[in-house]
Design a protein around this motif. Structure first.
Motif, short mmCIF file in Angstrom:
data_model
loop_
_atom_site.label_atom_id
_atom_site.label_comp_id
_atom_site.label_asym_id
_atom_site.label_seq_id
_atom_site.Cartn_x
_atom_site.Cartn_y
_atom_site.Cartn_z
N ALA A 1 53.80 57.86 -27.82
CA ALA A 1 53.97 56.32 -27.83
C ALA A 1 53.07 55.82 -28.92
O ALA A 1 52.00 56.41 -29.23
CB ALA A 1 53.40 55.88 -26.52
N LEU A 2 53.52 54.52 -29.40
CA LEU A 2 52.79 54.11 -30.58
C LEU A 2 52.68 52.49 -30.49
O LEU A 2 53.53 51.96 -29.87
CB LEU A 2 53.58 54.25 -32.09
CG LEU A 2 53.79 55.80 -32.41
CD1 LEU A 2 54.68 55.75 -33.86
CD2 LEU A 2 52.47 56.36 -32.73
N ALA A 3 51.76 51.80 -31.06
CA ALA A 3 51.94 50.39 -31.51
C ALA A 3 52.11 50.26 -32.83
O ALA A 3 51.63 50.91 -33.48
CB ALA A 3 50.86 49.76 -30.98
N VAL A 4 53.21 49.63 -33.24
CA VAL A 4 53.63 49.46 -34.59
C VAL A 4 54.22 48.10 -35.08
O VAL A 4 54.45 47.48 -34.30
CB VAL A 4 54.79 50.39 -34.87
CG1 VAL A 4 54.67 51.88 -34.37
CG2 VAL A 4 56.16 49.97 -33.94
N LEU A 5 53.88 48.02 -36.31
CA LEU A 5 54.29 46.71 -37.09
C LEU A 5 54.51 46.92 -38.51
O LEU A 5 54.00 47.77 -38.90
CB LEU A 5 53.13 45.45 -36.60
CG LEU A 5 51.86 45.66 -37.29
CD1 LEU A 5 51.69 45.21 -38.86
CD2 LEU A 5 50.73 44.84 -36.81
N ALA A 6 55.33 46.08 -39.17
CA ALA A 6 55.69 46.08 -40.51
C ALA A 6 55.60 44.69 -40.77
O ALA A 6 56.16 43.63 -40.31
CB ALA A 6 56.97 46.73 -40.75
N VAL A 7 55.14 44.49 -42.03
CA VAL A 7 54.98 43.06 -42.80
C VAL A 7 55.66 43.23 -44.19
O VAL A 7 55.35 44.31 -44.95
CB VAL A 7 53.68 42.55 -42.92
CG1 VAL A 7 53.40 41.37 -43.83
CG2 VAL A 7 53.10 42.42 -41.56
N ALA A 8 56.51 42.22 -44.57
CA ALA A 8 57.30 42.32 -45.84
C ALA A 8 57.25 40.83 -46.42
O ALA A 8 56.98 40.04 -45.62
CB ALA A 8 58.61 42.99 -45.98
N GLY A 9 57.49 40.70 -47.66
CA GLY A 9 57.80 39.26 -47.92
C GLY A 9 58.64 38.42 -47.43
O GLY A 9 59.68 38.86 -46.88
N LYS A 10 58.54 37.22 -47.39
CA LYS A 10 59.47 36.33 -46.70
C LYS A 10 60.92 36.64 -47.26
O LYS A 10 61.27 36.61 -48.33
CB LYS A 10 59.19 34.72 -46.87
CG LYS A 10 60.09 33.92 -46.26
CD LYS A 10 59.63 32.46 -46.09
CE LYS A 10 60.47 31.57 -45.53
NZ LYS A 10 60.53 31.77 -44.13
N GLY A 11 61.85 36.85 -46.41
CA GLY A 11 63.06 37.16 -46.40
C GLY A 11 63.74 38.57 -46.77
O GLY A 11 64.75 39.07 -47.07
N GLN A 12 62.80 39.41 -46.71
CA GLN A 12 62.92 40.82 -47.26
C GLN A 12 63.52 41.63 -45.83
O GLN A 12 64.40 42.38 -46.04
CB GLN A 12 61.57 41.43 -47.68
CG GLN A 12 61.25 40.94 -48.83
CD GLN A 12 62.09 41.24 -50.07
OE1 GLN A 12 62.42 42.48 -50.38
NE2 GLN A 12 62.61 40.18 -50.87
N LEU A 13 62.85 41.45 -44.79
CA LEU A 13 63.33 42.21 -43.45
C LEU A 13 64.74 41.82 -43.11
O LEU A 13 64.88 40.77 -42.68
CB LEU A 13 62.27 42.27 -42.60
CG LEU A 13 60.90 42.69 -42.99
CD1 LEU A 13 59.77 42.73 -41.86
CD2 LEU A 13 60.88 43.90 -43.49
N LEU A 14 65.36 42.72 -42.66
CA LEU A 14 66.79 42.63 -41.86
C LEU A 14 66.46 42.06 -40.50
O LEU A 14 65.71 42.42 -39.90
CB LEU A 14 67.40 43.94 -41.82
CG LEU A 14 68.94 43.85 -41.05
CD1 LEU A 14 69.88 43.11 -42.01
CD2 LEU A 14 69.41 45.34 -40.82
N HIS A 15 67.28 40.97 -40.31
CA HIS A 15 67.31 40.10 -39.07
C HIS A 15 68.07 40.97 -37.90
O HIS A 15 69.27 40.61 -38.00
CB HIS A 15 67.67 38.80 -38.96
CG HIS A 15 66.72 37.99 -39.66
ND1 HIS A 15 66.25 36.74 -39.21
CD2 HIS A 15 66.13 37.92 -41.03
CE1 HIS A 15 65.52 36.12 -39.86
NE2 HIS A 15 65.14 37.02 -41.00
N ALA A 16 67.59 42.29 -37.65
CA ALA A 16 68.60 43.10 -36.85
C ALA A 16 68.67 42.65 -35.40
O ALA A 16 67.97 42.50 -34.67
CB ALA A 16 67.83 44.74 -36.86
N PRO A 17 69.96 42.66 -34.87
CA PRO A 17 70.24 42.11 -33.65
C PRO A 17 69.97 43.45 -32.81
O PRO A 17 69.89 44.63 -32.91
CB PRO A 17 71.73 41.86 -33.55
CG PRO A 17 72.36 42.90 -34.62
CD PRO A 17 71.29 42.86 -35.91
N ASP A 18 69.88 42.98 -31.61
CA ASP A 18 69.15 44.01 -30.16
C ASP A 18 70.50 44.83 -29.90
O ASP A 18 71.35 44.24 -28.91
CB ASP A 18 68.71 43.17 -29.26
CG ASP A 18 68.02 44.27 -28.14
OD1 ASP A 18 68.02 45.48 -28.65
OD2 ASP A 18 67.36 43.74 -27.19
N MET A 19 70.93 45.68 -30.57
CA MET A 19 71.99 46.55 -30.20
C MET A 19 71.95 47.83 -30.89
O MET A 19 70.92 48.21 -31.67
CB MET A 19 73.37 46.05 -30.83
CG MET A 19 73.45 45.91 -32.38
SD MET A 19 74.95 45.22 -33.04
CE MET A 19 74.84 43.56 -32.23
#
Length: 321
Positions: free
Chosen positions: A100-118
Motif C-alpha cells: 500500500a502506498l500514498a502517491v502523487l505526481a506533479v507536472a506542468g500545466k496541461g501535461q497530465l492526461l485527464h484519464a476517466p475513471d475506467m
C-alpha cells in the motif's frame, strides 16, 4: 519546476501514509482512505504551487476533497497539474497486506492526461525492455520478445498480474508459455512500477487496471526510465462519450508515457503505508514516534531519492485534529 519542490511533495505523501497507517488490518478501507485523503489535502496548503487536480478522488459531486478540478497548494509558485492517490491499495491496508502506498505526481500545466475513471489495458516494463515490446502484440509474442531482449529463457521470466477474474485468459496464456506468474491482490501503481526495480524480481506487468492509476504509474516510470503502454477500455457509449469530452478523440488509441504525462518535467513521490517490493511501510517506534520510507523522483534529472524519516507524532497537528 524547481527541484526544491520534490522534498515538499515528499512531506505530503508522508503525512497521508501516517494518517492511513493506524487503520492497517482493521477491515475498514473507507476510513483508511478518508484519513489519508484529508491529511494529503491539508498538507498541500503548505506546498508552493498553483495546482489543479486532474487525477483525484472523483468528480466534485463524488468527493469532498482532492476532487478533479480542485485547486491545491499555497497559490504561490508554478502552475501545475496534480495527480493523487492518497491511499493506493485501500483493501491492502484493510486486510493488513503489503504494497500500500500514498502517491502523487506533479507536472506542468496541461501535461497530465485527464484519464476517466475506467479500465485501461496496460503493459509496464523496466529500462531493459523499454521500447522493445508492444501492447498490440499477443501475450505469447510479448513473452518471446522479452525473453530475447533480456537474454533469459522464458521459464526464468516473471510476470506480475492483478489477481482478478477478468484476467483468467491472460493468466492461462501466460502459463502456457512457461513463465513464472506473480499474482498481485491490489496495488496497480506499485505493480506497474515493480519491473523497474531489480530487487523486485519482476520482468513485466500486464493486464487491466484503473486508468487514473495508469497515469500515476506513467509519471513514476518516466522518472525511472521504464515504460508503460496503455489503452482505455470504455465499456459502453456513455464511457466512450466521456473519453471524448475529456479530450481523448480516439478513446482506443494506444497511449505511451508522453501521451499520459507529457514531454516536460514530472515529479513523483510515494510513501509506503505497508511494507512492499521497494518501500518499507510505516513503522511505530517508542516515544510516540513513527518511521516512514519514501521515494521522490524527478524525470528531468532521473534522480531517485529515498527518504527515511522519523516523526514525533504529537507535533503533527494535521494528524491530531
Amino acid at each position: 519546476m524547481e527541484r526544491e519542490l520534490a522534498l515538499e511533495l515528499a512531506r505530503v505523501t508522508e503525512l497521508a501514509a501516517l494518517a492511513a497507517a493506524p487503520w492497517m488490518g482493521r477491515g475498514d478501507k473507507n476510513s483508511a482512505d478518508g484519513a489519508a485523503t484529508e491529511a494529503m489535502r491539508s498538507m498541500f496548503d503548505s506546498v508552493s504551487i498553483r495546482g489543479t487536480v486532474v487525477i483525484g478522488e472523483g468528480e466534485m459531486d463524488e468527493a469532498p476533497m482532492l476532487y478533479i478540478g480542485e485547486q491545491v497548494g499555497s497559490m504561490q509558485g508554478p502552475e501545475v497539474d496534480v495527480a493523487v492517490d492518497p491511499l493506493e491499495g485501500t483493501e491492502i491496508v484493510a486486510k493488513g497486506l503489503n504494497n500500500a502506498l500514498a502517491v502523487l505526481a506533479v507536472a506542468g500545466k496541461g501535461q497530465l492526461l485527464h484519464a476517466p475513471d475506467m479500465y485501461m489495458e496496460k503493459l509496464a516494463v523496466g529500462p531493459a525492455l523499454a521500447g522493445k515490446l508492444s501492447l498490440n502484440d499477443p501475450v505469447r509474442t510479448t513473452v518471446e520478445k522479452a525473453s530475447l531482449a533480456l537474454g533469459k529463457p522464458i521459464r526464468d521470466l516473471t510476470v506480475m498480474v492483478l489477481d482478478r477474474e477478468r484476467h483468467k485468459d491472460i493468466i492461462r496464456e501466460l502459463r502456457e508459455t512457461g513463465v513464472r506468474i506473480k499474482l498481485l491482490s491490489d496495488g496497480d501503481v506499485a505493480g506497474a512500477m515493480a519491473p523497474s526495480f531489480p530487487e523486485a524480481g519482476i520482468d513485466m506487468y500486464v493486464g487491466s487496471g484503473g486508468a487514473p492509476e495508469g497515469v500515476l504509474a506513467a509519471a513514476a516510470l518516466k522518472c525511472l526510465g521504464g515504460e508503460i503502454q496503455g489503452r482505455l477500455m470504455p465499456e459502453n457509449d456513455e464511457q466512450t462519450e466521456r473519453c471524448i469530452a475529456m479530450g481523448l478523440t480516439d478513446p482506443r488509441k494506444l497511449l505511451y508515457i508522453d501521451d499520459m504525462v507529457g514531454t516536460d518535467d514530472v515529479i513523483f513521490s510515494a510513501t509506503g503505508v505497508t511494507p512492499g517490493e521497494f518501500l518499507g511501510g510505516v513503522r511505530y517506534l517508542p516515544d510516540q514516534r513513527a518511521e516512514t520510507h519514501s521515494m521522490v523522483m524527478r524525470a528531468k534529472t532521473r534522480t531517485i531519492r529515498y527518504i527515511r524519516s522519523s516523526h514525533y507524532l504529537p507535533n503533527k497537528p494535521l494528524l491530531n485534529k
